[in-house]
Design an enzyme around this catalytic site. Sequence first.
Site, PDB file in Angstrom:
ATOM      1  N   GLU A  30       5.254 -15.813 -12.410  1.00  0.00           N
ATOM      2  CA  GLU A  30       4.363 -14.539 -11.904  1.00  0.00           C
ATOM      3  C   GLU A  30       4.095 -13.757 -13.051  1.00  0.00           C
ATOM      4  OE1 GLU A  30       6.948 -11.669  -9.674  1.00  0.00           O
ATOM      5  OE2 GLU A  30       8.616 -12.366 -10.721  1.00  0.00           O
TER       6      GLU A  30
ATOM      7  N   ASN B  68      -1.366   2.187   5.772  1.00  0.00           N
ATOM      8  CA  ASN B  68      -0.457   1.118   5.345  1.00  0.00           C
ATOM      9  C   ASN B  68       0.070   0.289   6.249  1.00  0.00           C
ATOM     10  OD1 ASN B  68       1.515  -0.250   3.976  1.00  0.00           O
ATOM     11  ND2 ASN B  68       2.895   1.364   3.539  1.00  0.00           N
ATOM     12  N   GLY B  69      -0.182  -1.083   6.550  1.00  0.00           N
ATOM     13  CA  GLY B  69       0.387  -2.090   7.381  1.00  0.00           C
ATOM     14  C   GLY B  69      -0.752  -3.009   7.900  1.00  0.00           C
TER      15      GLY B  69
ATOM     16  N   GLU C 275      14.769 -19.024 -10.124  1.00  0.00           N
ATOM     17  CA  GLU C 275      14.352 -17.764 -10.587  1.00  0.00           C
ATOM     18  C   GLU C 275      13.713 -17.667 -11.649  1.00  0.00           C
ATOM     19  OE1 GLU C 275      14.209 -14.941  -9.380  1.00  0.00           O
ATOM     20  OE2 GLU C 275      14.219 -13.338 -10.843  1.00  0.00           O
TER      21      GLU C 275
ATOM     22  N   ARG D 206       3.485  -0.222  -4.963  1.00  0.00           N
ATOM     23  CA  ARG D 206       3.320  -0.703  -3.759  1.00  0.00           C
ATOM     24  C   ARG D 206       1.983  -1.623  -3.630  1.00  0.00           C
ATOM     25  NH1 ARG D 206       6.809   1.650  -0.211  1.00  0.00           N
ATOM     26  NH2 ARG D 206       5.419   1.088   1.511  1.00  0.00           N
TER      27      ARG D 206
ATOM     28  N   LYS E  94       4.893  -4.626  -5.724  1.00  0.00           N
ATOM     29  CA  LYS E  94       6.383  -4.417  -6.018  1.00  0.00           C
ATOM     30  C   LYS E  94       7.114  -4.590  -4.786  1.00  0.00           C
ATOM     31  CE  LYS E  94      10.133  -3.510  -8.712  1.00  0.00           C
ATOM     32  NZ  LYS E  94      10.560  -4.792  -9.096  1.00  0.00           N
TER      33      LYS E  94
ATOM     34  N   HIS F 202      12.224 -38.518  -6.814  1.00  0.00           N
ATOM     35  CA  HIS F 202      11.531 -38.753  -5.498  1.00  0.00           C
ATOM     36  C   HIS F 202       9.982 -38.352  -5.410  1.00  0.00           C
ATOM     37  CE1 HIS F 202      15.637 -40.128  -4.178  1.00  0.00           C
ATOM     38  NE2 HIS F 202      16.006 -39.182  -4.808  1.00  0.00           N
TER      39      HIS F 202
ATOM     40  N   TRP G 109      -2.753  -2.738  -1.608  1.00  0.00           N
ATOM     41  CA  TRP G 109      -2.918  -4.066  -1.869  1.00  0.00           C
ATOM     42  C   TRP G 109      -3.387  -4.716  -0.727  1.00  0.00           C
ATOM     43  CZ3 TRP G 109      -0.605  -8.699   0.545  1.00  0.00           C
ATOM     44  CH2 TRP G 109      -0.581  -9.393  -0.125  1.00  0.00           C
TER      45      TRP G 109
ATOM     46  N   CYS H  92       0.871  -1.254  -0.103  1.00  0.00           N
ATOM     47  CA  CYS H  92       0.137  -0.029   0.030  1.00  0.00           C
ATOM     48  C   CYS H  92       0.842   1.124   0.172  1.00  0.00           C
ATOM     49  CB  CYS H  92      -0.809  -0.073   1.215  1.00  0.00           C
ATOM     50  SG  CYS H  92      -1.986  -1.533   1.425  1.00  0.00           S
TER      51      CYS H  92
ATOM     52  N   LYS I  43      10.031 -16.335 -12.369  1.00  0.00           N
ATOM     53  CA  LYS I  43       9.797 -15.110 -13.434  1.00  0.00           C
ATOM     54  C   LYS I  43       8.671 -15.855 -14.274  1.00  0.00           C
ATOM     55  CE  LYS I  43      11.554 -12.952 -12.318  1.00  0.00           C
ATOM     56  NZ  LYS I  43      11.691 -12.057 -11.205  1.00  0.00           N
TER      57      LYS I  43
HETATM   58  C1  F6R Z   1       9.861 -11.333  -8.152  1.00  0.00           C
HETATM   59  C2  F6R Z   1       9.971 -10.440  -7.078  1.00  0.00           C
HETATM   60  C3  F6R Z   1       9.882 -10.747  -5.620  1.00  0.00           C
HETATM   61  C4  F6R Z   1      11.134  -9.717  -4.860  1.00  0.00           C
HETATM   62  C5  F6R Z   1      10.622  -9.825  -3.555  1.00  0.00           C
HETATM   63  C6  F6R Z   1      11.466  -9.058  -2.567  1.00  0.00           C
HETATM   64  O1  F6R Z   1      10.097 -10.893  -9.518  1.00  0.00           O
HETATM   65  O2  F6R Z   1      10.335  -9.134  -7.413  1.00  0.00           O
HETATM   66  O3  F6R Z   1      10.091 -11.920  -5.600  1.00  0.00           O
HETATM   67  O4  F6R Z   1      12.243 -10.318  -5.291  1.00  0.00           O
HETATM   68  O5  F6R Z   1       9.469  -9.495  -3.220  1.00  0.00           O
HETATM   69  O6  F6R Z   1      11.403  -7.706  -2.805  1.00  0.00           O
HETATM   70  P1  F6R Z   1      12.846  -7.000  -2.433  1.00  0.00           P
HETATM   71  O7  F6R Z   1      14.081  -7.399  -3.253  1.00  0.00           O
HETATM   72  O8  F6R Z   1      12.166  -5.398  -2.796  1.00  0.00           O
HETATM   73  O9  F6R Z   1      13.048  -7.198  -1.050  1.00  0.00           O
END
Ligand code: F6R
Length: 581
Positions: free
Chosen positions: A466, A99-100, A459, A27, A576, A482, A75, A2, A463
């Site tokens: 998501e 926010n929180g 990773e 956010r 984000k 397994h 969010w 948020c 990617k």
């Molecule tokens: C995936 C992604 C998330 C962030 C994670 C940590 O593409 O962006 O998995 O890597 O939320 O975020 P930060 O790096 O801001 O602590």
Amino acid sequence: MCGIIGYIGKNNPTEILLEGLKALEYRGYDSSGIALKKDNNIQIVKCVGKIANLEEKLRKEELLDCNIGIAHTRWATHGDPCEENAHPHQIGKITLVHNGIIENAFSIKKRLEKEGVVFHSGTDTEVIAALINQHYHGDMQDAINKTVKEIKGSYALAILNEDENKIYAIRCESPLILGIGKDEYFVTSDIGAILKHTNKYVLLGENEIVELTKDGYTITKDKKSIKRKVEVSNLKSEDASLHGYEHFMMKEINEEPILVDNFIKKYINNINDLPDLTNYKCIHIIGCGSAYYAGMVGKYFFEEDGLKVDIDVASEYRYRNIVYDEKTLVILISQSGETADTIAAMRKAINHKVDTLAIVNVDGSTIARECTYKILIEAGREIAVATTKAFIQQVLVLSLLSYKINPDDKYLDDLKQLPQQLKVLLDKTGFYKKLADIIYKQEDVFFIGRKVDYAISMEGSLKLKEVSYIHSDAYQAGELKHGTISLINEGTIVFGIITDEEIKDKTISNLEEVISRGAVPIYVGTEESGYKNQIIVPKVHKKLQPLLVVPTLQMVAYYVAYKRGCDIDKPRNLAKSVTVE
Ligand code: F6R
């Protein structure tokens, strides 16, 4: 999660708040809303979805001609992402954005309902508005102080009281800063939201109340006045344009070669500016999501250097019973520097009096400020929700830290070639589109690899899932039989990440095992293979190899999502910066 912005000053706040919300949209974007105040009138406009929806709605409304307002992008935590649950929330004289998470909201709500309070949303936030309203008898400071003594959890709040031409703000565990412009004042969760207006800001301590009027501000804690330094941010109002790209994700992937090049030039002759990890007996690496996977790549580098490394996701680490050696270094990896679990893990380490090292993108963020040491990854602002360039910069930092422990001429030679090689790989867009053609209709995709190739698999898989919403999982190649191998069907796509020479043959055997059960392999390696579908990257020093492999998987994920018509820069349900647990 948020984002909050509040404005008081000489101008009409609507455009300023909207612009700020756009900068805060990373956010969360489940819903957004705005409250404007003139005299005793408070006008609230809110709606579901992205800020563009709110903007459209505001254009159709007759808005108050005023100079006080607060706004929020949400969010969803408590309650669906519907309009009733969008902020601001209003009870009685009090309107606020939050926010929180309020952990004891449920019990407080039950009590207040018995006392006759009527709630209109399923949020925890409304409870705060109700409490402040209940405690308000002419003294807002008093009402806010009494309220925060009753609530448990994290909060950043911007509050309006119908009776006063002021904004009140307070925070605990969630970020909130005060911005100081010329005859205008702001509160916001992120300086980025106000940089067009000012770069002067004040950091707020926990449970300090800021009272803003159009003429100035005061900060108090338990009614005692507090003086805080005015800081000056050197961040620039970020250029959030696409520069011809259709999506920020693609723009940001394409920034990787230049960012890598700049970073190499900065550090290669100044490697001593980086900390020496051999001063420590044990290294803990902590992060969430992609940041954790970057850390996992680092773990394999450092273990090659003979270091003792423990790695965990922050949400587990913060609750584990960790036995610290006094010579432990805890490395916190975070793009935003505001991820709630990573902050909690960092504070746990600080409480145990061990050194902490931040590998962060956002300078001035909580993690950048509170760690003993920091390395800024210098990726620039990352707008796409799925991280790409920040991941690459994080891995580059870890690789350079490892090089510092074990200097090596081959590494240096390969490092110099890396930006150009990366550029060439990224330019093969037609190739990634063709691979996307064979993936985009799939329901399940698997990635397998061993050691560092497993970290890359994690990773690559994250990617893909998501941004494209295709179910995808990554496994250590040896683990597949397994249990998971039962999921392999005729036509299931399996990426085999096979860059580590020492273990290559083992992973190829595992790939063959799934092929014989009908899987369609995509081989990702450094040498031509006999497989029909393959991604071949130049072979470089093993501590640089992930920097060439991961970008190719980012490209595949992008084009798969593109073909599926997904909202690439803002995938559903994500934000984000994950600032709640
Ligand atoms: C995936 C992604 C998330 C962030 C994670 C940590 O593409 O962006 O998995 O890597 O939320 O975020 P930060 O790096 O801001 O602590």
